[in-house]
Design a protein around this motif. Sequence first.
Motif, PDB file in Angstrom:
ATOM      1  N   ASP A  77     -10.256   0.838 -11.052  1.00  0.00           N
ATOM      2  CA  ASP A  77      -9.470   2.070 -12.037  1.00  0.00           C
ATOM      3  C   ASP A  77      -8.108   2.193 -11.524  1.00  0.00           C
ATOM      4  O   ASP A  77      -7.939   2.136 -10.252  1.00  0.00           O
ATOM      5  CB  ASP A  77     -10.250   3.221 -12.253  1.00  0.00           C
ATOM      6  N   THR A  78      -6.995   2.408 -12.476  1.00  0.00           N
ATOM      7  CA  THR A  78      -5.928   2.713 -11.954  1.00  0.00           C
ATOM      8  C   THR A  78      -5.615   4.360 -12.591  1.00  0.00           C
ATOM      9  O   THR A  78      -5.717   4.501 -13.728  1.00  0.00           O
ATOM     10  CB  THR A  78      -4.701   2.060 -12.321  1.00  0.00           C
ATOM     11  N   GLY A  79      -5.023   4.956 -11.813  1.00  0.00           N
ATOM     12  CA  GLY A  79      -4.680   6.449 -12.020  1.00  0.00           C
ATOM     13  C   GLY A  79      -3.014   6.387 -12.112  1.00  0.00           C
ATOM     14  O   GLY A  79      -2.518   5.533 -12.278  1.00  0.00           O
ATOM     15  N   ILE A  94     -10.613   5.709  -2.544  1.00  0.00           N
ATOM     16  CA  ILE A  94      -9.225   5.698  -3.239  1.00  0.00           C
ATOM     17  C   ILE A  94      -8.087   5.122  -2.426  1.00  0.00           C
ATOM     18  O   ILE A  94      -8.222   5.078  -1.277  1.00  0.00           O
ATOM     19  CB  ILE A  94      -8.879   7.298  -3.218  1.00  0.00           C
ATOM     20  N   LEU A  95      -6.939   4.612  -2.940  1.00  0.00           N
ATOM     21  CA  LEU A  95      -6.064   4.157  -2.388  1.00  0.00           C
ATOM     22  C   LEU A  95      -4.833   4.725  -3.200  1.00  0.00           C
ATOM     23  O   LEU A  95      -4.502   4.472  -4.269  1.00  0.00           O
ATOM     24  CB  LEU A  95      -5.909   2.426  -2.837  1.00  0.00           C
ATOM     25  N   HIS A  96      -3.900   5.365  -2.143  1.00  0.00           N
ATOM     26  CA  HIS A  96      -2.836   6.089  -2.832  1.00  0.00           C
ATOM     27  C   HIS A  96      -1.780   5.078  -3.066  1.00  0.00           C
ATOM     28  O   HIS A  96      -1.400   4.036  -2.313  1.00  0.00           O
ATOM     29  CB  HIS A  96      -2.385   6.999  -2.117  1.00  0.00           C
ATOM     30  N   ALA A  97      -0.990   5.355  -4.109  1.00  0.00           N
ATOM     31  CA  ALA A  97       0.337   4.533  -4.539  1.00  0.00           C
ATOM     32  C   ALA A  97       1.366   4.544  -3.467  1.00  0.00           C
ATOM     33  O   ALA A  97       1.732   3.314  -3.172  1.00  0.00           O
ATOM     34  CB  ALA A  97       0.819   4.965  -5.804  1.00  0.00           C
ATOM     35  N   SER A  98       1.541   5.485  -2.684  1.00  0.00           N
ATOM     36  CA  SER A  98       2.417   5.753  -1.733  1.00  0.00           C
ATOM     37  C   SER A  98       2.213   4.799  -0.503  1.00  0.00           C
ATOM     38  O   SER A  98       2.951   4.337   0.082  1.00  0.00           O
ATOM     39  CB  SER A  98       2.849   7.133  -1.421  1.00  0.00           C
ATOM     40  N   LEU A 112       1.481   1.445 -12.048  1.00  0.00           N
ATOM     41  CA  LEU A 112       0.676   1.055 -11.117  1.00  0.00           C
ATOM     42  C   LEU A 112      -0.033  -0.145 -11.162  1.00  0.00           C
ATOM     43  O   LEU A 112      -0.255  -1.272 -10.247  1.00  0.00           O
ATOM     44  CB  LEU A 112      -0.480   2.150 -10.619  1.00  0.00           C
ATOM     45  N   ARG A 113      -0.561  -0.696 -12.438  1.00  0.00           N
ATOM     46  CA  ARG A 113      -0.928  -1.803 -12.809  1.00  0.00           C
ATOM     47  C   ARG A 113      -0.112  -3.087 -12.524  1.00  0.00           C
ATOM     48  O   ARG A 113      -0.491  -4.068 -12.340  1.00  0.00           O
ATOM     49  CB  ARG A 113      -1.403  -2.011 -14.183  1.00  0.00           C
ATOM     50  N   LYS A 114       1.131  -2.973 -12.587  1.00  0.00           N
ATOM     51  CA  LYS A 114       2.051  -3.938 -12.027  1.00  0.00           C
ATOM     52  C   LYS A 114       2.016  -4.632 -10.540  1.00  0.00           C
ATOM     53  O   LYS A 114       2.012  -5.674 -10.073  1.00  0.00           O
ATOM     54  CB  LYS A 114       3.489  -3.518 -12.078  1.00  0.00           C
ATOM     55  N   HIS A 115       1.440  -3.441  -9.701  1.00  0.00           N
ATOM     56  CA  HIS A 115       1.090  -4.041  -8.358  1.00  0.00           C
ATOM     57  C   HIS A 115      -0.070  -4.376  -7.944  1.00  0.00           C
ATOM     58  O   HIS A 115      -0.460  -5.273  -7.385  1.00  0.00           O
ATOM     59  CB  HIS A 115       1.562  -2.554  -7.698  1.00  0.00           C
TER      60      HIS A 115
END
Lengths: 238, 244
Positions: A77-79, A94-98, A112-115
């Motif tokens: 899932d992406t938040g 959990i994996l943080h975007a930063s 975030l889905r781009k990454h």
Amino acid sequence: MPILVQHRQIVLPGQLLAEGKDVEVKAQHTIYRIGDKYYSSVIGLTDVQNGKRLSVIALEGFYFPKVDDIVIGMIIDTGLTSWTVDIRSPYLAILHASDVLSKPFNPLKDNLRKHLDIGDLVLAKIIQFDRTRSPVLTVKGKGLGKITKGVIVEIIPSRVPRVIGRKGSMINMVKEETKCQITIGLNGRIWIIGPTLTHEEVAILAIKKIERETHISGLTDRVKAFIREELKKRGLAK
Amino acid sequence: MRYEKIKLVDENGLRIDGRKPDQLRPVKMEVSVLKNADGSAYVEQGNTRVLAAVYGPREVHPKHLTLPDRAILRTRYHMVPYSTDERKSPAPTRREIELSKVIREALESVIFVELYPRTTIDVFIEVIQADAGTRTAGLMAASLALADAGIPMKDLIAAVAIGKVDGTLVLDINQVEDEYGEADMPIAMMPSLGEIVLLQLNGVLSEEEFYEALKLAQKGIAQLYEFEKQALMKKYVEVKVEEV
């Protein structure tokens, strides 16, 4: 004789393992104590060192997160600012975007889905986990990050130690014989990159064999012979 | 109309199905019978057949059921519609809800639930064919499935029902003995630790009879415990080394 079991014996839940005060028992979930008596709590293999140090390695079971473990997770899932990752444990990670993106991240502009998209696999390390909150992953570190090539095999997580072997003896042998690059996620996912698909196939068969025959001794030699035979069958070795 | 009472114990002291009073029905146990469950087991005691599946520990849904300090245990005891003489509605009955509860409480005393806070362990017990003693067979299947799933537990559970028929105490009663007998007492234990995890009594027993029944149950439980251990071991013994 305080220890009542032999080295590498299969034990069952409720089985009395040792009695008395002079027994050294590694603190773990697979053994519990009532008074002076030690019992097994799972189906496992015993490990007796010097006739007094006792531990039980579970044969069945799931992965339980631990800080600093390297695991292979799947994005589910992406938040807005983080991903939810399945690491085959009772808790979702959990994996943080930063952590993934080096430059500052603006949730309004960037998606975030781009990454990392749902279904993507990542090799990650657990940096935070204390049972009261979900484990937090990081992909900062050598070799960590998105998995883009190779194959993934899943095995029962509790049998990972056997695949690695004593000081990595088993896995190094498999790597050498199959000429594959193998990365083990402690959650029972194994990443294989080989020179050809056939090499990878042999590596998968070897790992599956180790998983199946975990509890039978003399495994390393048997697996070595197995790999050579399989490579020969496929015309990759003489 | 006059009812003739069925004779449950004959003049030789043998029971309606030819067993001795302290004899178990034929037992069959197998683990890892289902591929999709984390752990599973199948138990057969005479004509009673039970299948159990275990999932977990896993995330709790709905989230509000989560406990911060331990895992929750959810148990479903269910009889399939074709398990009895006359079709049973698949909806959970009052009896099934109650049995789910007592089985859950028995299992809770065995599993180390405090090791896995905020998770759930789900146990599903399906009675495929009922011939008395389904809760005891179900408990054994559940405990084997839990062990198969690798969930840390104090001990396996072995269980048996004692009955009183025609004034005699008998081990492991079947449907006929349950229906026409004077008492029915299911007992579940952790055999290695000697602790009782479930005890119910339907009917009347005197104090002496109760203690005698308990002793008889322990004898049966010891035998069943051996069957359980064999069933678990069999999974590993059967893996043959492939020679190359």
